[in-house]
Write an enzyme that holds these catalytic residues in place. Structure first.
Site, PDB file in Angstrom:
ATOM      1  N   CYS A 173       0.865  -1.187   0.000  1.00  0.00           N
ATOM      2  CA  CYS A 173       0.000   0.000   0.000  1.00  0.00           C
ATOM      3  C   CYS A 173       0.896   1.229   0.000  1.00  0.00           C
ATOM      4  O   CYS A 173       1.672   1.434   0.931  1.00  0.00           O
ATOM      5  CB  CYS A 173      -0.922   0.005   1.210  1.00  0.00           C
ATOM      6  SG  CYS A 173      -1.913   1.502   1.353  1.00  0.00           S
ATOM      7  N   CYS A 199      -4.883   6.526  -3.483  1.00  0.00           N
ATOM      8  CA  CYS A 199      -4.291   5.190  -3.545  1.00  0.00           C
ATOM      9  C   CYS A 199      -2.878   5.350  -4.093  1.00  0.00           C
ATOM     10  O   CYS A 199      -2.708   5.755  -5.252  1.00  0.00           O
ATOM     11  CB  CYS A 199      -5.118   4.265  -4.431  1.00  0.00           C
ATOM     12  SG  CYS A 199      -4.401   2.613  -4.609  1.00  0.00           S
TER      13      CYS A 199
END
Length: 276
Positions: A74, A220
């Site tokens: 991530c 993101c």
């Protein structure tokens, strides 16, 4: 009743709950993430970040999405993680190695007055090979036409630490919730994150993301990187790009076959959660 000490953090609006677990006492991370990430009955977040020991790097990060699913990497999360372990003095290095499910990542800390002002992450190599995504395709998925719910999309798919699929067009042409239909296509046996990307100029793009396991998010990191790589592959943009996401701005640069990402990370608050 168990008390869990936590730190809430965010990177361009992508928010996380950071928990230390050097002894490995939390066996059910899936259940823990679902409970803590609930925005009504828990703390609320897109996922949890577990701080634990590593045998191959300075520290290890484990990521669990809000729905309890595991994520190997991530981008926004690792920036928050790097800031956390630096300011908590677990790793007192400007250049630290962080073990993730996608291998060891190098984080460079920009320090100001003893605090991590921003973090630059070497996200590693990107991969268009369908077997790596994974995707059920014999050839690379580059600007491929598909039809979902009576709407046509042109998709480009790749692996950037986690699976990503990019749809190019004007932001107003797509609702981010459309990503859930692409996420669950049979083409992607392990599902995919979906990024709707608008080309603003040779050095600027806009991205909104439907994240696998979290739904719509304000940012993101891996999706921003994947969008830059895909747009560059198609000849739309140069190799160093400002990525505008709903939660702020990330800078992404393609260096040879690797991707560098820089952006903010902030501590929102700290507290205790009473786990029944």
């Amino acid at each position: 009743m168990e008390i869990i000490n936590f730190t809430k953090m965010q990177g361009t609006g992508n928010d996380f709950i950071v928990i230390e677990d050097f002894q490995g006492k939390y066996a059910n991370l899936e259940g823990l993430a679902i409970k803590l990430c609930d925005r009504h009955f828990g703390i609320g977040a897109d996922g949890i970040l577990i701080v634990t020991k590593s045998n191959i790097a300075d520290i290890q990060m484990i990521i669990i999405n809000a729905d309890g699913s595991y994520a190997s990497m991530c981008g926004n999360g690792i920036r928050c993680f790097a800031k956390y372990v630096f300011e908590k003095k677990y790793v007192q290095k400007e250049n630290m190695k962080i073990e993730t499910g996608d291998g060891v990542k190098l984080a460079n800390i920009c320090i100001k007055d003893g605090f991590a002002e921003s973090v630059n992450i070497n996200m590693g190599k990107y991969n268009f090979n369908p077997s790596s995504i994974p995707a059920l395709s014999k050839s690379e998925i580059i600007n491929k036409k598909i039809e979902v719910s009576n709407k046509e999309y042109y998709i480009t798919s790749m692996f950037m630490g986690v699976p990503h699929t990019i749809v190019f067009g004007k932001q107003e042409e797509y609702q981010v919730e459309e990503g859930k239909f692409i996420e669950h296509l049979d083409l992607f046996p392990e599902k995919t994150n979906v990024n709707f990307c608008e080309i603003v100029g040779r050095n600027v793009i806009r991205v909104k993301t439907w994240e696998r396991g979290a739904g719509p998010t304000l940012a993101c990191g891996t999706g921003s990187c994947a969008s830059v790589v895909a747009a560059n592959r198609l000849g739309y943009i140069d190799k160093k790009v400002e990525v505008q996401v709903p939660g702020g701005v990330i800078t992404v640069e393609i260096a040879k076959n690797e991707v560098l990402m820089e952006g903010p990370a902030e501590i929102t608050f700290e507290g205790e959660f009473f786990l029944n």
